[in-house]
Design an enzyme around this catalytic site. Structure first.
Site, short mmCIF file in Angstrom:
data_model
loop_
_atom_site.label_atom_id
_atom_site.label_comp_id
_atom_site.label_asym_id
_atom_site.label_seq_id
_atom_site.Cartn_x
_atom_site.Cartn_y
_atom_site.Cartn_z
N TRP A 11 0.83 -1.21 0.00
CA TRP A 11 0.00 0.00 0.00
C TRP A 11 0.87 1.26 0.00
O TRP A 11 0.43 2.32 0.40
CB TRP A 11 -0.92 0.00 1.23
CG TRP A 11 -2.07 -0.94 1.13
CD1 TRP A 11 -3.35 -0.64 0.73
CD2 TRP A 11 -2.10 -2.34 1.43
NE1 TRP A 11 -4.15 -1.75 0.75
CE2 TRP A 11 -3.41 -2.82 1.18
CE3 TRP A 11 -1.15 -3.26 1.87
CZ2 TRP A 11 -3.79 -4.15 1.36
CZ3 TRP A 11 -1.52 -4.58 2.05
CH2 TRP A 11 -2.82 -5.02 1.80
N CYS A 43 -6.63 -4.94 -1.40
CA CYS A 43 -7.76 -5.78 -0.94
C CYS A 43 -8.58 -6.40 -2.06
O CYS A 43 -8.96 -7.57 -1.98
CB CYS A 43 -8.64 -5.01 0.02
SG CYS A 43 -9.59 -3.66 -0.71
N HIS A 59 -13.50 -1.68 1.63
CA HIS A 59 -12.64 -2.85 1.84
C HIS A 59 -13.36 -4.04 1.22
O HIS A 59 -14.56 -4.20 1.38
CB HIS A 59 -12.36 -3.08 3.32
CG HIS A 59 -11.51 -4.30 3.58
ND1 HIS A 59 -10.40 -4.59 2.81
CD2 HIS A 59 -11.62 -5.31 4.48
CE1 HIS A 59 -9.86 -5.72 3.24
NE2 HIS A 59 -10.59 -6.18 4.25
N ASP A 102 -11.42 -13.42 4.71
CA ASP A 102 -10.67 -12.26 4.22
C ASP A 102 -9.20 -12.62 4.09
O ASP A 102 -8.56 -13.03 5.06
CB ASP A 102 -10.86 -11.10 5.21
CG ASP A 102 -10.37 -9.76 4.65
OD1 ASP A 102 -9.67 -9.76 3.62
OD2 ASP A 102 -10.70 -8.71 5.25
N ASN A 156 -19.68 -2.21 12.05
CA ASN A 156 -20.50 -1.62 13.12
C ASN A 156 -19.81 -0.58 14.01
O ASN A 156 -20.48 -0.02 14.88
CB ASN A 156 -21.01 -2.73 14.05
CG ASN A 156 -22.17 -3.48 13.44
OD1 ASN A 156 -23.21 -2.92 13.16
ND2 ASN A 156 -21.97 -4.76 13.20
N ASP A 187 -18.19 2.75 15.73
CA ASP A 187 -18.52 4.18 15.68
C ASP A 187 -17.28 4.96 15.28
O ASP A 187 -16.15 4.53 15.54
CB ASP A 187 -19.00 4.67 17.06
CG ASP A 187 -20.41 4.19 17.37
OD1 ASP A 187 -21.01 3.53 16.50
OD2 ASP A 187 -20.89 4.47 18.48
N GLU A 210 -29.94 0.46 10.67
CA GLU A 210 -29.32 1.36 11.66
C GLU A 210 -30.40 1.97 12.56
O GLU A 210 -31.40 2.48 12.07
CB GLU A 210 -28.56 2.49 10.97
CG GLU A 210 -27.37 2.04 10.14
CD GLU A 210 -26.13 1.72 10.97
OE1 GLU A 210 -26.22 1.76 12.21
OE2 GLU A 210 -25.09 1.42 10.37
N GLU A 236 -30.93 -3.83 15.92
CA GLU A 236 -29.53 -3.43 15.73
C GLU A 236 -28.89 -3.05 17.07
O GLU A 236 -27.77 -3.44 17.37
CB GLU A 236 -29.47 -2.27 14.73
CG GLU A 236 -28.06 -1.87 14.33
CD GLU A 236 -27.61 -0.53 14.89
OE1 GLU A 236 -26.44 -0.17 14.70
OE2 GLU A 236 -28.42 0.16 15.54
N TYR A 259 -7.39 5.02 -0.71
CA TYR A 259 -8.67 4.43 -0.30
C TYR A 259 -8.63 3.91 1.14
O TYR A 259 -9.67 3.72 1.77
CB TYR A 259 -9.09 3.33 -1.28
CG TYR A 259 -8.52 1.95 -1.03
CD1 TYR A 259 -9.25 0.98 -0.34
CD2 TYR A 259 -7.25 1.58 -1.48
CE1 TYR A 259 -8.73 -0.29 -0.12
CE2 TYR A 259 -6.73 0.32 -1.26
CZ TYR A 259 -7.47 -0.61 -0.57
OH TYR A 259 -6.97 -1.87 -0.35
#
Length: 694
Positions: free
Chosen positions: A235, A270, A329, A352, A392, A394, A444, A449, A524
């Site tokens: 990267w 990725c 991603h 992944d 998820n 914050d 959301e 949730e 990115y």
């Protein structure tokens, strides 16, 4: 010579009946057509030829072996007596027909057979017929109900197992772009490359039955970090000595080169890791898809929070945290049952191959059930805490102020709905994007949730779980001020950036506002490549319902960095407004992406097998800047291998036209994918489809 030796049966030949078996096992597309490629849990036929007719007391044993020292004790040697009867739990072979010296044998493998490459031999009394080149590849079987990768829907199997082209979604939430990708799981050496990886994984034969363990091992082996696997991640923005990640058009050239050299291929990011893992999974018979998460959190502290620090000019500071929010991603989902988990977690599992975090000592991730991520059950294997945070967490913005020579952190805002947006994959049977966010999370702000997040927090061990505290919404600003940004969200490369920052004063109050705005070039992954400019102004709102502040940046300010960094970059604008009278703070963030002229691919709608046709690639540089060191990368599965054609410099207004004369070697619908790269524009994709009738 004894009577027994004289009359003992000898095998003279084995016909693998490739064509008829391949059709029944959905493997006719594989390039390795000199071998037999079958799927487990399903019968296949062999034709044996002997030196005489078979007698009732003849003992014939069909053997399949794996590796250098095959042994029955560790299941690397399988022996099937032709008269042993049938048992669905183990390998068995039975005579289905005899005609003179020929004998048709039906071989059945169990639905949990170990996948891999088996060598075939036939034992008759003291004689062993051992044709070195008779190889049987055994794959997972999504068509077989007893297989844990069984997928009931035929259109889904067509997309997630048999489709060798597709799209990987990139860009930003505001501007999602489908990048064509050739998975190429049936191309020459690709299956052999996957089985070489399986051997490299050192997985014992007994666990090569299990798609959970196999997919986890492949997520480790597609990156080169621990085990000299397929792709070297980079990267840095500099890709000398390898291929820039944006230049690849598909997985086959990567896996083919890896199989030949046995050395990691340079370079991947990725979407390349994901494209290659989709290929490996589909090649082995595990249904798979590439999945893109926009605004993806990389939460290194396991506290479901990603902190972003801005300086007094509003510029993002990279060196204060290892957490980050990637614009997008790309990872994978694989389809399988999870007998290793409590009931209810079958179906799609996230895996992944991008080396982000170490799991059980190795850079690997998953498989993690989407149902566990959705419900917050992050104690379930594998790596569910990390994947849960990706969709998820914050996002918290801080301003770093210098007060009397010391750094002071001021919290600007906390966003609970900014991460894990527009989760995307290719639609089944269509060249369009499907939004699968609902498979990863409840809407959301919905009660489900919040409940999922609370449940996840109860399993996380960090003392700093801000997400789990019931956050009361901030009261409306006393000052009644709002920020807006006007301007083009997609910018033609080479044009100046012209934005208007608008301060809306809905309460018509008299306020003094200190406003700063910054403009940065970022990759990115959120890495800052250049600060392009900033404004700092104090405005008085008295008697003004709206105030406009221009933010103008000349193209020269960003073109030097765009040219020197080999990644595709975007522009981030951060605005901070501080109301002096109330000490209230407002912030806003904007992402601008660059747009480019199209690359057109032209060819006839149909062509005949093994007959030449012409494919043209046309590009007009409608930008105001020259494009230097242009290269055209083209690939057509079943038509021609990846080629790179130098195009030199393309001046503004100039049109280039390249042609390739090619002949298809496979029937069906085939796609030609092209990509134009240059110092300025990192990748413009074009594609078209051609039908080759059978």
């Amino acid at each position: 010579m004894s009577q027994t030796a004289a009359s003992s049966l000898k095998t003279l030949g084995v016909d693998l009946l490739q064509k008829q078996n391949a059709r029944l096992h959905h493997t006719e597309e594989y390039h390795e057509n000199t071998s037999l490629i079958v799927r487990r849990g399903q019968v296949f036929q062999l034709k044996l030829t002997f030196d005489r007719e078979l007698k009732d007391n003849d003992k014939v044993v069909v053997q399949l072996s794996v590796g250098e020292k095959p042994m029955e004790s560790n299941e690397t040697l399988l022996s099937m007596n032709l008269k042993s009867g049938q048992d669905s739990r183990c390998w068995c072979a039975n005579i289905s027909n005899t005609s003179g010296k020929e004998c048709l044998v039906a071989v059945t493998s169990p639905a949990d057979a170990a996948v891999g490459k088996y060598f075939l031999s036939v034992k008759t009394g003291p004689h062993i017929y051992n044709p070195g080149n008779k190889v049987v590849y055994v794959l997972f079987n999504p068509w077989c109900e007893a297989d844990t990768v069984f997928m009931p829907n035929d259109t889904e199997r067509l997309e997630y197992v048999l489709s060798d082209t597709g799209y990987i979604y990139v860009g930003s939430i505001q501007n999602i772009v489908g990048r064509p990708w050739n998975f190429g799981q049936f191309e020459e050496d690709v299956l052999d490359s996957c089985l070489y990886l399986l051997d490299k994984s050192k997985l014992k034969q007994k666990v090569r039955k299990d798609p959970v363990i196999v997919s986890r091992a492949m997520s480790a082996l597609v990156n080169s970090n621990d085990d000299s696997g397929v792709l070297f991640g980079n990267w840095s923005g500099t890709y000398t000595g390898g291929t820039s990640p944006v230049a690849w058009t598909g997985s086959a050239p990567i896996l083919q080169k890896y199989y030949k050299t046995k050395k990691p291929i340079c370079f991947g990011q990725c979407w390349v890791f994901s494209g290659v893992l989709t290929t490996v999974m589909r090649s082995l018979g595990i249904p798979a898809r590439s999945v893109t998460n926009f605004a993806s959190a990389h939460d290194t502290e396991e506290n479901l929070k990603v902190d972003i620090y801005l300086n007094e000019k509003g510029e993002k500071l990279d060196d204060m945290t290892s957490d980050s929010v990637w614009n997008f991603h790309v990872w994978n989902d694989v389809w399988m049952k999870r007998p290793d988990l409590p009931q209810g977690f079958d179906g799609w599992q996230a895996v992944d191959a991008t080396p982000q975090e170490i799991s059980q000592g190795v850079y690997q991730c998953g498989p993690c059930p989407l149902k566990a991520i959705r419900s917050g059950e992050v104690y379930l294997m594998y790596d569910s805490k990390f994947v849960f945070a990706e969709v998820n967490a914050d996002r918290v913005f801080w301003q770093v102020k210098n007060v009397n020579g010391k750094q002071k952190l001021v919290k600007l805002r906390e966003e609970t709905k900014a991460i894990g947006k527009s989760i995307s994959t290719k639609t089944i049977g269509k060249n369009t994007r499907e939004d699968i966010t609902a498979q990863y999370k409840f809407p959301e702000g919905s009660p489900e949730e919040r409940k999922a997040v609370e449940k996840a927090c109860s399993y996380l061990n960090s003392s700093n779980l801000a997400v789990c505290e019931s956050t009361t919404p901030l009261p409306p600003l006393q000052a009644g001020i709002q920020l807006e940004v006007e301007g083009e969200k997609a910018l033609w490369l080479g044009n100046p950036i012209n934005l208007n920052i608008i301060v809306q004063n809905s309460s018509a109050g008299a306020w003094t506002i200190n406003l700063v705005a910054s403009c940065q070039l970022q990759s990115y992954t959120g890495k800052v490549e250049a600060n392009l400019g900033s404004i700092k102004q104090t405005v008085q709102t008295e008697g003004k319902p709206a105030i406009q502040l221009p933010l103008n940046i000349a193209a020269d300010a960003y073109m030097k960095t765009i040219t020197s960094v080999e990644d595709e970059l975007l522009i981030k604008v951060n605005i901070i407004a501080e109301i002096q009278e109330t000490n209230e703070k407002l912030t806003d963030e904007l992402t601008l992406t660059f747009q480019y002229p199209p690359l057109k691919v032209e060819m006839p709608e149909t062509a005949k097998i093994n007959e030449d046709f012409t494919c043209s690639f046309i590009f007009k540089n409608t930008l105001s800047i020259p494009l230097e060191k242009c290269k055209l990368h083209v690939e057509g599965l079943g038509i021609f291998k990846m080629e790179t054609i130098d195009q030199g410099d393309i001046m503004p207004g100039r049109i280039i036209k390249s042609q390739i004369i090619c002949a298809p070697n496979k029937t069906g619908e085939k796609k030609i994918v092209a990509k134009l790269t240059s110092n300025q524009v990192k990748g413009i994709s074009g594609e078209t489809t051609i039908t080759i009738p059978a």
